[in-house]
Design an enzyme around this catalytic site. Structure first.
Site, PDB file in Angstrom:
ATOM      1  N   ASP A  84       1.120  -1.591   0.117  1.00  0.00           N
ATOM      2  CA  ASP A  84       0.335  -0.035   0.295  1.00  0.00           C
ATOM      3  C   ASP A  84       1.050   1.383  -0.229  1.00  0.00           C
ATOM      4  OD1 ASP A  84      -2.328   1.115   0.255  1.00  0.00           O
ATOM      5  OD2 ASP A  84      -2.066   1.538   2.494  1.00  0.00           O
ATOM      6  N   GLY A 208      -9.432   5.679   1.694  1.00  0.00           N
ATOM      7  CA  GLY A 208     -10.197   6.754   2.753  1.00  0.00           C
ATOM      8  C   GLY A 208     -11.051   5.824   2.842  1.00  0.00           C
ATOM      9  N   GLY A 209     -11.284   4.643   2.603  1.00  0.00           N
ATOM     10  CA  GLY A 209     -13.028   4.381   3.084  1.00  0.00           C
ATOM     11  C   GLY A 209     -13.913   3.971   4.040  1.00  0.00           C
TER      12      GLY A 209
END
Ligand code: 13P
Length: 287
Positions: A84, A208-209
């Site tokens: 990530d 940014g869930g």
């Protein structure tokens, strides 16, 4: 066995659902996320930040642990292990370590340099059968000490990067890592729509869930988002359940201090968060 995220995301985009990327920090989180993916027959992406990789003593430890767990837990659903927000050097380390997918975050470079470095990684990933995520327009908020201002990506730059042969594209559309501030303007669907118009079948990624209202998540999926990253929400549910256990004095009862007991409520809480997200994203039963 680990798989590249390419096929699962192409299917998700065509089927109008999204695959969740859940970030891992340790063995307990990994085990919890894999167990829920198998239970719900959902494909899953395990995200590892560079900081989390260091915390777990290195990317090789992570890759070997995840591969062994998939075998020991008899996981049958597709699992991708994904770096990530990788630096260029971090990406190369993950290729060596045996990850199946990487994200190169070149959003802070001038677009020409982002293009150059992304191109090199497209070549490397294709040689290794790995999937590659690229980013245009920085995602706001703070993650692992990386602070982004949060901006809307230029759709033409998105098209330029998408055409390099990447497998998924993260584009800033006003999304932020961590908790959203009270005065947040919401996602820019106009930007998302313009990006999808130009990039066609390319699976789009929403970072940014955590904390995005459900209706916005659904709308984003309808406009081409096929991967949604969740990290902070798992951290919050893990911390809340652990705090509750300790405040109730459970760690002092019997063998409540045994780490396998102490970490259990938090791990169960993460499982619940992952279940809720997989339902919301529509990936249940899609493995
Ligand atoms: P949150 O921490 O806001 O859920 O974002 C996760 C993420 O985007 C990882 O890249």
């Amino acid at each position: 066995m680990l798989v590249s995220a390419k096929e699962m995301l192409q299917k998700a985009k065509a089927g109008h659902y999204a695959v969740g990327q859940f970030n891992i920090n340790n063995l307990e989180w990994t085990k919890a996320i894999l167990a829920v993916a198998e239970e719900l027959k959902s494909p899953v992406i395990l995200g590892v930040s560079e900081g989390a990789g260091k915390y777990m003593t290195g990317f090789r430890t992570v890759a070997d642990m995840v591969k062994a767990m998939i075998g020991e837990m008899k996981i049958t659903v597709p699992v991708a292990l994904h770096l990530d927000h990788g630096t260029y050097e971090g990406c190369l380390k993950c290729v060596e370590a045996g990850f199946s997918s990487i994200m190169f975050d070149g959003s802070h470079y001038p677009i020409e340099e982002n293009v150059e470095k992304t191109k090199e990684l497209v070549q490397i990933c294709s040689e290794h059968g790995m999937s590659l995520e690229a980013e245009v327009g920085s995602i706001g908020g703070e993650e692992d000490g990386v602070i982004g201002a949060g901006e809307c990506a230029d759709p033409n730059e998105c098209k330029m990067i998408a055409d390099l042969g990447i497998d998924m594209l993260a584009a800033g559309i006003g999304n932020i890592h961590g908790k959203y501030p009270a005065n947040w303007q919401g996602l820019s669907f106009e930007t998302l729509d313009a990006i999808q118009q130009l990039t066609g079948d390319m699976p789009l990624v929403l970072h940014g869930g955590t904390g995005i209202p459900e209706d916005m998540i659904k709308k984003a999926i309808s406009l081409g988002v096929a991967k949604i990253n969740v990290n902070t929400e798992c951290q919050l549910s893990f911390a809340a359940a652990t705090r509750k256990y300790i405040e109730a004095g459970k760690d002092l009862e019997g063998k409540g201090f045994d780490p396998r007991k102490l970490l259990l409520p938090g791990t169960e809480a993460i499982k619940e968060t992952v279940r809720e997200k997989m339902q919301l994203f529509g990936s249940v039963g899609k493995a």
